[in-house]
Design a protein around this motif. Structure first.
Motif, PDB file in Angstrom:
ATOM      1  N   LEU A  30       1.511 -10.129  12.688  1.00  0.00           N
ATOM      2  CA  LEU A  30       0.254  -9.416  12.907  1.00  0.00           C
ATOM      3  C   LEU A  30       0.358  -7.962  12.469  1.00  0.00           C
ATOM      4  CD1 LEU A  30      -2.623  -9.520  14.162  1.00  0.00           C
ATOM      5  CD2 LEU A  30      -1.567  -8.700  16.253  1.00  0.00           C
ATOM      6  N   ILE A  31       1.439  -7.302  12.832  1.00  0.00           N
ATOM      7  CA  ILE A  31       1.634  -5.911  12.444  1.00  0.00           C
ATOM      8  C   ILE A  31       1.772  -5.797  10.923  1.00  0.00           C
ATOM      9  CG2 ILE A  31       3.249  -3.979  12.575  1.00  0.00           C
ATOM     10  CD1 ILE A  31       3.762  -4.860  15.513  1.00  0.00           C
ATOM     11  N   ALA A  32       2.498  -6.721  10.317  1.00  0.00           N
ATOM     12  CA  ALA A  32       2.664  -6.697   8.859  1.00  0.00           C
ATOM     13  C   ALA A  32       1.322  -6.905   8.156  1.00  0.00           C
ATOM     14  CB  ALA A  32       3.662  -7.767   8.426  1.00  0.00           C
ATOM     15  N   ALA A  33       0.490  -7.786   8.667  1.00  0.00           N
ATOM     16  CA  ALA A  33      -0.817  -8.026   8.060  1.00  0.00           C
ATOM     17  C   ALA A  33      -1.719  -6.802   8.187  1.00  0.00           C
ATOM     18  CB  ALA A  33      -1.482  -9.236   8.705  1.00  0.00           C
ATOM     19  N   GLN A  34      -1.672  -6.128   9.338  1.00  0.00           N
ATOM     20  CA  GLN A  34      -2.482  -4.922   9.522  1.00  0.00           C
ATOM     21  C   GLN A  34      -2.025  -3.802   8.587  1.00  0.00           C
ATOM     22  OE1 GLN A  34      -5.263  -4.277  11.501  1.00  0.00           O
ATOM     23  NE2 GLN A  34      -5.265  -6.488  11.660  1.00  0.00           N
ATOM     24  N   VAL A  35      -0.728  -3.596   8.485  1.00  0.00           N
ATOM     25  CA  VAL A  35      -0.204  -2.558   7.590  1.00  0.00           C
ATOM     26  C   VAL A  35      -0.579  -2.881   6.147  1.00  0.00           C
ATOM     27  CG1 VAL A  35       1.933  -1.566   6.660  1.00  0.00           C
ATOM     28  CG2 VAL A  35       1.646  -1.862   9.125  1.00  0.00           C
ATOM     29  N   TYR A  36      -0.453  -4.138   5.774  1.00  0.00           N
ATOM     30  CA  TYR A  36      -0.808  -4.566   4.416  1.00  0.00           C
ATOM     31  C   TYR A  36      -2.293  -4.319   4.142  1.00  0.00           C
ATOM     32  CZ  TYR A  36      -1.306  -7.578   0.327  1.00  0.00           C
ATOM     33  OH  TYR A  36      -1.577  -8.063  -0.926  1.00  0.00           O
ATOM     34  N   ALA A  37      -3.156  -4.663   5.109  1.00  0.00           N
ATOM     35  CA  ALA A  37      -4.598  -4.485   4.925  1.00  0.00           C
ATOM     36  C   ALA A  37      -4.959  -3.004   4.792  1.00  0.00           C
ATOM     37  CB  ALA A  37      -5.358  -5.111   6.088  1.00  0.00           C
ATOM     38  N   PHE A  38      -4.352  -2.157   5.594  1.00  0.00           N
ATOM     39  CA  PHE A  38      -4.650  -0.733   5.512  1.00  0.00           C
ATOM     40  C   PHE A  38      -4.090  -0.099   4.239  1.00  0.00           C
ATOM     41  CE2 PHE A  38      -5.163  -0.884  10.225  1.00  0.00           C
ATOM     42  CZ  PHE A  38      -6.489  -0.479  10.236  1.00  0.00           C
ATOM     43  N   ALA A  39      -2.921  -0.526   3.807  1.00  0.00           N
ATOM     44  CA  ALA A  39      -2.260   0.109   2.672  1.00  0.00           C
ATOM     45  C   ALA A  39      -2.852  -0.332   1.334  1.00  0.00           C
ATOM     46  CB  ALA A  39      -0.768  -0.206   2.701  1.00  0.00           C
ATOM     47  N   ILE A  40      -3.231  -1.596   1.210  1.00  0.00           N
ATOM     48  CA  ILE A  40      -3.635  -2.142  -0.075  1.00  0.00           C
ATOM     49  C   ILE A  40      -5.125  -1.963  -0.357  1.00  0.00           C
ATOM     50  CG2 ILE A  40      -3.749  -4.292  -1.430  1.00  0.00           C
ATOM     51  CD1 ILE A  40      -0.950  -3.124  -1.083  1.00  0.00           C
ATOM     52  N   SER A  41      -5.958  -2.047   0.673  1.00  0.00           N
ATOM     53  CA  SER A  41      -7.402  -2.017   0.437  1.00  0.00           C
ATOM     54  C   SER A  41      -7.862  -0.621   0.000  1.00  0.00           C
ATOM     55  CB  SER A  41      -8.150  -2.442   1.687  1.00  0.00           C
ATOM     56  OG  SER A  41      -7.930  -1.514   2.716  1.00  0.00           O
ATOM     57  N   PRO A  42      -8.742  -0.587  -0.991  1.00  0.00           N
ATOM     58  CA  PRO A  42      -9.237   0.716  -1.447  1.00  0.00           C
ATOM     59  C   PRO A  42     -10.274   1.270  -0.464  1.00  0.00           C
ATOM     60  CG  PRO A  42     -10.291  -1.038  -2.684  1.00  0.00           C
ATOM     61  CD  PRO A  42      -9.259  -1.686  -1.798  1.00  0.00           C
ATOM     62  N   PRO A  43     -10.440   2.570  -0.429  1.00  0.00           N
ATOM     63  CA  PRO A  43     -11.461   3.141   0.450  1.00  0.00           C
ATOM     64  C   PRO A  43     -12.866   2.756  -0.012  1.00  0.00           C
ATOM     65  CG  PRO A  43     -10.241   4.877  -0.699  1.00  0.00           C
ATOM     66  CD  PRO A  43      -9.665   3.572  -1.105  1.00  0.00           C
ATOM     67  N   ASP A  44     -13.773   2.660   0.929  1.00  0.00           N
ATOM     68  CA  ASP A  44     -15.164   2.325   0.638  1.00  0.00           C
ATOM     69  C   ASP A  44     -15.831   3.492  -0.088  1.00  0.00           C
ATOM     70  OD1 ASP A  44     -17.410   0.509   0.972  1.00  0.00           O
ATOM     71  OD2 ASP A  44     -18.231   2.061   2.298  1.00  0.00           O
ATOM     72  N   ARG A  45     -16.830   3.185  -0.910  1.00  0.00           N
ATOM     73  CA  ARG A  45     -17.507   4.226  -1.679  1.00  0.00           C
ATOM     74  C   ARG A  45     -18.239   5.215  -0.774  1.00  0.00           C
ATOM     75  NH1 ARG A  45     -22.985   3.716  -4.772  1.00  0.00           N
ATOM     76  NH2 ARG A  45     -23.285   2.635  -2.820  1.00  0.00           N
ATOM     77  N   ASP A  46     -18.904   4.710   0.272  1.00  0.00           N
ATOM     78  CA  ASP A  46     -19.702   5.581   1.135  1.00  0.00           C
ATOM     79  C   ASP A  46     -18.926   6.089   2.346  1.00  0.00           C
ATOM     80  OD1 ASP A  46     -21.935   5.245  -0.491  1.00  0.00           O
ATOM     81  OD2 ASP A  46     -22.500   3.394   0.550  1.00  0.00           O
ATOM     82  N   MET A  47     -18.169   5.210   2.998  1.00  0.00           N
ATOM     83  CA  MET A  47     -17.524   5.575   4.256  1.00  0.00           C
ATOM     84  C   MET A  47     -16.062   5.992   4.099  1.00  0.00           C
ATOM     85  SD  MET A  47     -19.164   2.656   6.725  1.00  0.00           S
ATOM     86  CE  MET A  47     -18.076   3.044   8.044  1.00  0.00           C
ATOM     87  N   GLY A  48     -15.487   5.765   2.950  1.00  0.00           N
ATOM     88  CA  GLY A  48     -14.084   6.131   2.745  1.00  0.00           C
ATOM     89  C   GLY A  48     -13.162   5.235   3.555  1.00  0.00           C
ATOM     90  N   ASP A  49     -12.148   5.831   4.174  1.00  0.00           N
ATOM     91  CA  ASP A  49     -11.183   5.061   4.956  1.00  0.00           C
ATOM     92  C   ASP A  49     -11.728   4.644   6.320  1.00  0.00           C
ATOM     93  OD1 ASP A  49      -9.150   4.954   3.107  1.00  0.00           O
ATOM     94  OD2 ASP A  49      -8.359   6.912   3.689  1.00  0.00           O
ATOM     95  N   LEU A  50     -12.855   5.213   6.728  1.00  0.00           N
ATOM     96  CA  LEU A  50     -13.420   4.905   8.042  1.00  0.00           C
ATOM     97  C   LEU A  50     -13.803   3.435   8.181  1.00  0.00           C
ATOM     98  CD1 LEU A  50     -14.229   6.142  10.727  1.00  0.00           C
ATOM     99  CD2 LEU A  50     -16.477   6.600   9.754  1.00  0.00           C
TER     100      LEU A  50
END
Length: 89
Positions: A30-50
Motif C-alpha cells: 500500500l505504501i509503495a503504491a501511494q509513493v508510486y502514484a504521487f511520484a509518477i503522476s503529473p500535476p493537474d493543469r488547473d489544480m497542480g499537485d493538490l
C-alpha cells in the motif's frame, strides 16, 4: 475461545501460514503504491499537485462505504438468526 497472538481464534478454522505473510506484506504494498502514484503522476493543469489528494481520499471513502455495508449486513443477520458468527464478523 482461546486467544492466540492477540487474535481470537474461531473454532474449526485452520490457521493458514500464508495469511500471516500477507498481513505484513499489504502495508508495504500500500505504501509503495501511494509513493508510486504521487511520484509518477503529473500535476493537474488547473489544480497542480493538490488534485493528488484524491488518490487517498476516494479509495478511503469507498472502503468506508464497503465496511459500513458489511457491518450493517452482519448486524441484521445477527439480529435475525442469533448466530454468533455474524456477531464476530
Amino acid at each position: 475461545m482461546e486467544a492466540t497472538m492477540g487474535m481470537a481464534r474461531v473454532p474449526g478454522m485452520a490457521r493458514r501460514p500464508g495469511l500471516s505473510v500477507l498481513a505484513w506484506l499489504w502495508p508495504v504494498a500500500l505504501i509503495a503504491a501511494q509513493v508510486y502514484a504521487f511520484a509518477i503522476s503529473p500535476p493537474d493543469r488547473d489544480m497542480g499537485d493538490l488534485q493528488k489528494i484524491m488518490y487517498v481520499h476516494v479509495p478511503a471513502a469507498w472502503n468506508a462505504f464497503l465496511a459500513f455495508f458489511i457491518v450493517f449486513s452482519a448486524s441484521l443477520l445477527y439480529l435475525w438468526k442469533r448466530n454468533e458468527k455474524y456477531d464476530l464478523l
